[in-house]
Each structure stands twice: as C-alpha cells, then as structure tokens.
Design a protein around this motif. Structure first.
Motif, short mmCIF file in Angstrom:
data_model
loop_
_atom_site.label_atom_id
_atom_site.label_comp_id
_atom_site.label_asym_id
_atom_site.label_seq_id
_atom_site.Cartn_x
_atom_site.Cartn_y
_atom_site.Cartn_z
N GLU A 106 12.04 54.98 28.82
CA GLU A 106 13.39 54.55 28.42
C GLU A 106 13.33 53.67 27.17
O GLU A 106 14.15 53.81 26.26
CB GLU A 106 14.04 53.77 29.58
CG GLU A 106 14.47 54.65 30.73
CD GLU A 106 15.74 55.43 30.41
OE1 GLU A 106 16.83 54.82 30.44
OE2 GLU A 106 15.63 56.63 30.13
N LEU A 140 12.65 55.86 24.19
CA LEU A 140 13.85 56.60 23.80
C LEU A 140 14.87 55.71 23.10
O LEU A 140 15.61 56.17 22.24
CB LEU A 140 14.46 57.30 25.02
CG LEU A 140 13.64 58.50 25.53
CD1 LEU A 140 14.16 58.97 26.87
CD2 LEU A 140 13.63 59.63 24.50
N ASP A 141 14.91 54.42 23.47
CA ASP A 141 15.78 53.49 22.75
C ASP A 141 15.38 53.40 21.28
O ASP A 141 16.23 53.39 20.39
CB ASP A 141 15.72 52.08 23.37
CG ASP A 141 16.53 51.96 24.66
OD1 ASP A 141 17.40 52.83 24.89
OD2 ASP A 141 16.30 51.01 25.41
N SER A 198 16.36 56.63 19.18
CA SER A 198 17.75 57.09 19.38
C SER A 198 18.41 57.55 18.08
O SER A 198 19.52 58.06 18.09
CB SER A 198 18.58 55.98 20.02
OG SER A 198 18.67 54.86 19.14
N LYS A 242 12.75 63.10 26.75
CA LYS A 242 13.96 62.95 27.57
C LYS A 242 13.79 63.70 28.89
O LYS A 242 14.17 63.20 29.95
CB LYS A 242 15.19 63.46 26.82
CG LYS A 242 15.67 62.53 25.74
CD LYS A 242 16.92 63.07 25.07
CE LYS A 242 17.41 62.12 23.99
NZ LYS A 242 18.59 62.63 23.31
N ARG A 261 19.23 58.61 30.21
CA ARG A 261 19.66 59.33 29.01
C ARG A 261 19.02 60.71 28.94
O ARG A 261 19.42 61.55 28.17
CB ARG A 261 19.36 58.55 27.74
CG ARG A 261 17.91 58.37 27.44
CD ARG A 261 17.63 57.58 26.18
NE ARG A 261 18.29 56.31 26.06
CZ ARG A 261 18.00 55.21 26.75
NH1 ARG A 261 17.07 55.25 27.67
NH2 ARG A 261 18.64 54.11 26.54
N GLN A 317 23.23 64.74 29.01
CA GLN A 317 22.74 63.92 27.90
C GLN A 317 22.26 64.79 26.77
O GLN A 317 21.76 65.83 26.94
CB GLN A 317 21.58 63.03 28.39
CG GLN A 317 22.02 62.04 29.41
CD GLN A 317 22.92 60.97 28.84
OE1 GLN A 317 22.68 60.43 27.78
NE2 GLN A 317 24.03 60.68 29.51
#
Length: 197
Positions: A141, A144-145, A148, A176, A192, A197
C-alpha cells in the motif's frame, strides 16, 4: 563557509529527487523544477541517469537515446555541455564531486547521494516480498501511494520516456493485483488494488 552542497558540518547534502509525477529536485532548502535544469535535453540526461541509479551509462548510449539514433556531428561535445549545465544546478561549487559522477566512458548518479522516489518504491517492494502477510500488505500500500502518479509525468516528447512509463504502469498494475491478494489474505477487502480500482 560550506558550499551549497555541504551542511554546516561539512557533509554533503543528499539530493531528494522525484521522477514519479513531475521531475523535482530538492537540494537542501532549494527546490529545482524540471524547467530549471537547462532545457529538455539536459533534463532528459538526468532522467535517463536516474532510471539507472547507481549504474554507469555510456556517453554513446545517452547520445543514441537523446537523438533517437540520429545524433548530430557535435553530439559528444553537446552531451558534455548538458552534463556541465546539470552539475551547475545539482551540485553548485562541487564540480565533479557531487551526485552526478563521471565514470569511464560515461556518467552515473551516485546512489548514496540521492534519495529517489522510484528507489524507495523498489525498496518497499523488496521488503514486501520478505514480510509477513500483514506487513507485506502495508508495504505494498505504501509503495502504491508513492507510485500513484505516472513515471516521468512531465516528459511528454521523448519516445524512450513513453516506453519507460508503459513498463512502469504495467508493473504498478501487477503490484495492485498483489496488494489485492494480500488484502484478502489479511482480511482488508478495501484496497486500491481491489474491484473498481
């Protein structure tokens, strides 16, 4: 008095660089935008070197990429002038002693002198591969932030950048999917990487 690449203790200031989204360089308290690096080609030299962080890139390869296999006769001297411009912006007063290094036949960015967002992204993925399911989910996570926004988001003209962006985008899509699987495994259905998503 220390130069602008050194802090009061005389140690070299690490550059903080983002290539996810718009290119941005932070040198201590100074932020350098992509439009302040001497033009499109010097910026592209920096981007190519950052994509190969810590790895030497030959002058011939840089010339080939910058001019799409059709370099002008003065390509080598032009490339060297681009590197000189970059050094003035990235490591003023340090000459060849900063993050942008000359190596035999080419250049490289010294990994120890740069905090690169793409490198942090890669580190998080490596950590996630060796972590417990709950920790792996958290690390994915976080990765992925960071990812983005598109790789080289303001490099719109170069074909090589589009290829790099496509490869990175495919990689993010697979992460993802990994994050969605990890979310299910640890009981976090909202992620996400999940449906919609």
């Amino acid at each position: 008095m220390p130069n602008s690449m050194e802090d009061a203790g005389g140690t070299t200031t690490k550059l903080s660089i983002n290539i996810l989204g718009p290119l941005r360089v932070r040198r201590g308290g100074v932020v350098i935008g992509s439009h302040e690096l001497g033009g499109p080609k010097p910026r592209q030299v920096l981007e190519i070197l950052l994509l190969k962080l810590g790895t030497p890139v030959s002058k011939n390869h840089l010339i080939d990429v910058l001019w799409n296999g059709q370099p002008p006769a003065e390509a080598l001297s032009t490339l060297e002038s681009y590197v000189s411009v970059l050094r003035r912006h990235l490591q003023p007063g340090s000459g060849k002693g900063g993050a942008l290094r000359t190596v035999t036949g080419g250049y490289m960015i010294d990994r120890s002198m740069v905090d690169l967002d793409l490198d942090r992204f890669d580190d998080l993925l490596k950590q996630a591969g060796h972590a417990s399911p709950e920790e792996s989910f958290r690390l994915l996570e976080k990765a992925l932030d960071i990812a983005s926004v598109p790789l080289l988001g303001d490099e719109l003209l170069a074909g090589w950048a589009e290829e790099e962006r496509a490869l990175h985008s495919a990689r993010v899509a697979s992460i993802k999917a990994r994050a969605a699987e990890a979310a299910v495994a640890v009981g976090h259905p909202e992620t996400r990487g999940g449906p919609g998503q």
